[in-house]
Design a protein around this motif. Structure first.
Motif, PDB file in Angstrom:
ATOM      1  N   ILE A   1       0.844  -1.199   0.000  1.00 17.73           N
ATOM      2  CA  ILE A   1       0.000   0.000   0.000  1.00 17.73           C
ATOM      3  C   ILE A   1       0.880   1.249   0.000  1.00 17.73           C
ATOM      4  N   ILE A   2       1.944   1.213   0.797  1.00 15.13           N
ATOM      5  CA  ILE A   2       2.868   2.355   0.827  1.00 15.13           C
ATOM      6  C   ILE A   2       3.531   2.519  -0.536  1.00 15.13           C
ATOM      7  N   GLN A   3       3.871   1.415  -1.161  1.00 14.03           N
ATOM      8  CA  GLN A   3       4.473   1.459  -2.504  1.00 14.03           C
ATOM      9  C   GLN A   3       3.509   2.102  -3.497  1.00 14.03           C
ATOM     10  N   ASN A   4       2.223   1.812  -3.354  1.00 16.12           N
ATOM     11  CA  ASN A   4       1.220   2.421  -4.232  1.00 16.12           C
ATOM     12  C   ASN A   4       1.160   3.934  -4.027  1.00 16.12           C
ATOM     13  N   VAL A   5       1.292   4.380  -2.784  1.00 23.71           N
ATOM     14  CA  VAL A   5       1.318   5.821  -2.509  1.00 23.71           C
ATOM     15  C   VAL A   5       2.564   6.437  -3.140  1.00 23.71           C
ATOM     16  N   LEU A   6       3.683   5.748  -3.034  1.00 24.83           N
ATOM     17  CA  LEU A   6       4.915   6.239  -3.664  1.00 24.83           C
ATOM     18  C   LEU A   6       4.746   6.408  -5.175  1.00 24.83           C
ATOM     19  N   LYS A   7       4.066   5.450  -5.791  1.00 27.40           N
ATOM     20  CA  LYS A   7       3.827   5.526  -7.236  1.00 27.40           C
ATOM     21  C   LYS A   7       2.972   6.733  -7.607  1.00 27.40           C
ATOM     22  N   LEU A   8       2.124   7.170  -6.682  1.00 26.06           N
ATOM     23  CA  LEU A   8       1.313   8.361  -6.931  1.00 26.06           C
ATOM     24  C   LEU A   8       2.106   9.647  -6.708  1.00 26.06           C
ATOM     25  N   VAL A   9       2.934   9.649  -5.683  1.00 25.67           N
ATOM     26  CA  VAL A   9       3.616  10.873  -5.280  1.00 25.67           C
ATOM     27  C   VAL A   9       4.848  11.178  -6.146  1.00 25.67           C
ATOM     28  N   GLN A  10       5.585  10.169  -6.547  1.00 28.28           N
ATOM     29  CA  GLN A  10       6.839  10.411  -7.265  1.00 28.28           C
ATOM     30  C   GLN A  10       6.664  11.212  -8.564  1.00 28.28           C
ATOM     31  N   PRO A  11       5.683  10.896  -9.403  1.00 25.45           N
ATOM     32  CA  PRO A  11       5.534  11.714 -10.623  1.00 25.45           C
ATOM     33  C   PRO A  11       5.159  13.172 -10.319  1.00 25.45           C
ATOM     34  N   ILE A  12       4.395  13.373  -9.251  1.00 28.79           N
ATOM     35  CA  ILE A  12       4.026  14.744  -8.877  1.00 28.79           C
ATOM     36  C   ILE A  12       5.272  15.502  -8.434  1.00 28.79           C
ATOM     37  N   ALA A  13       6.093  14.852  -7.609  1.00 25.57           N
ATOM     38  CA  ALA A  13       7.322  15.482  -7.123  1.00 25.57           C
ATOM     39  C   ALA A  13       8.270  15.782  -8.280  1.00 25.57           C
ATOM     40  N   GLU A  14       8.393  14.848  -9.210  1.00 25.34           N
ATOM     41  CA  GLU A  14       9.268  15.058 -10.366  1.00 25.34           C
ATOM     42  C   GLU A  14       8.772  16.228 -11.210  1.00 25.34           C
ATOM     43  N   ALA A  15       7.482  16.292 -11.431  1.00 25.93           N
ATOM     44  CA  ALA A  15       6.910  17.393 -12.213  1.00 25.93           C
ATOM     45  C   ALA A  15       7.139  18.723 -11.498  1.00 25.93           C
ATOM     46  N   TRP A  16       6.954  18.724 -10.188  1.00 30.96           N
ATOM     47  CA  TRP A  16       7.164  19.949  -9.408  1.00 30.96           C
ATOM     48  C   TRP A  16       8.608  20.430  -9.537  1.00 30.96           C
ATOM     49  N   ASN A  17       9.551  19.497  -9.438  1.00 36.32           N
ATOM     50  CA  ASN A  17      10.966  19.861  -9.554  1.00 36.32           C
ATOM     51  C   ASN A  17      11.305  20.371 -10.952  1.00 36.32           C
ATOM     52  N   GLU A  18      10.690  19.804 -11.970  1.00 41.56           N
ATOM     53  CA  GLU A  18      10.909  20.291 -13.334  1.00 41.56           C
ATOM     54  C   GLU A  18      10.409  21.726 -13.491  1.00 41.56           C
ATOM     55  N   ILE A  19       9.259  22.001 -12.921  1.00 43.44           N
ATOM     56  CA  ILE A  19       8.700  23.355 -12.973  1.00 43.44           C
ATOM     57  C   ILE A  19       9.640  24.318 -12.257  1.00 43.44           C
ATOM     58  N   LEU A  20      10.170  23.902 -11.114  1.00 48.24           N
ATOM     59  CA  LEU A  20      11.105  24.753 -10.372  1.00 48.24           C
ATOM     60  C   LEU A  20      12.343  25.064 -11.205  1.00 48.24           C
ATOM     61  N   LYS A  21      12.879  24.046 -11.888  1.00 49.76           N
ATOM     62  CA  LYS A  21      14.062  24.256 -12.731  1.00 49.76           C
ATOM     63  C   LYS A  21      13.773  25.264 -13.842  1.00 49.76           C
ATOM     64  N   LYS A  22      12.626  25.129 -14.478  1.00 52.58           N
ATOM     65  CA  LYS A  22      12.256  26.048 -15.551  1.00 52.58           C
ATOM     66  C   LYS A  22      12.037  27.453 -15.001  1.00 52.58           C
ATOM     67  N   GLN A  23      11.444  27.541 -13.824  1.00 47.81           N
ATOM     68  CA  GLN A  23      11.185  28.841 -13.210  1.00 47.81           C
ATOM     69  C   GLN A  23      12.505  29.545 -12.891  1.00 47.81           C
ATOM     70  N   VAL A  24      13.475  28.814 -12.350  1.00 45.87           N
ATOM     71  CA  VAL A  24      14.777  29.396 -12.032  1.00 45.87           C
ATOM     72  C   VAL A  24      15.461  29.867 -13.305  1.00 45.87           C
ATOM     73  N   HIS A  25      15.383  29.070 -14.360  1.00 38.16           N
ATOM     74  CA  HIS A  25      15.991  29.438 -15.640  1.00 38.16           C
ATOM     75  C   HIS A  25      15.340  30.707 -16.196  1.00 38.16           C
ATOM     76  N   THR A  26      14.012  30.781 -16.128  1.00 36.85           N
ATOM     77  CA  THR A  26      13.286  31.955 -16.615  1.00 36.85           C
ATOM     78  C   THR A  26      13.642  33.183 -15.794  1.00 36.85           C
ATOM     79  N   GLN A  27      13.700  33.034 -14.469  1.00 32.38           N
ATOM     80  CA  GLN A  27      14.057  34.158 -13.612  1.00 32.38           C
ATOM     81  C   GLN A  27      15.470  34.628 -13.891  1.00 32.38           C
ATOM     82  N   SER A  28      16.361  33.693 -14.174  1.00 29.98           N
ATOM     83  CA  SER A  28      17.744  34.045 -14.484  1.00 29.98           C
ATOM     84  C   SER A  28      17.809  34.888 -15.749  1.00 29.98           C
TER      85      SER A  28
END
Length: 140
Positions: free
Chosen positions: A95-122
């Protein structure tokens, strides 16, 4: 996740804090799975409770004026929290593994957005500095 001083936390943007929350959530879920494997159920309970606390903080931080995605994330966070309660009762790593499968793509997407935001701000900062330098040369 490295330990951060209180001062360093205050210097983080809300987006960076959200990324840290996702990182902490994933870390606690992975550690809970390991605790179940070693039959360390006291620590399992603590890790799952921390994960649920993080999910609650993520939900509280949602800005509903941002649109329907905030409502969908809220529903998803609540669903994951309910799964974790069940996983804690059953001490079920799947069950915990299933939660991980839900959370990991969200976290990865969030980090990608952060990278793009930093690049744009730069890029914006470079343009502003170039503009200011040009103005300073014309005035003197």
């Amino acid at each position: 996740m490295d330990l951060l001083s209180e001062e360093m936390l205050y210097q983080k943007s809300s987006q960076e804090l959200t990324a840290l929350l996702y990182e902490g959530l994933i870390m606690n879920l992975e550690e809970a799975i390991e605790c179940i494997k070693t039959k360390n159920f006291m620590d399992t309970n603590k890790k799952i409770q921390k994960a649920n606390d993080i999910l609650e903080r993520l939900g509280v931080g949602l800005k509903y004026e941002a649109g329907p995605i905030a409502e969908q994330l809220d529903t998803l966070y609540n669903y994951m929290a309910n799964l974790l309660i069940e996983a804690n009762l059953r001490k079920d790593p799947q069950i915990i593994q299933n939660v991980l499968k839900l959370v990991q793509p969200i976290a990865e997407a969030w980090n990608e957005i952060l990278k793009k935001q930093v690049h744009t701000q730069s890029n914006v900062t470079k343009k502003v500095l170039a503009y200011e330098n040009n103005i300073m040369r014309k005035n003197f």
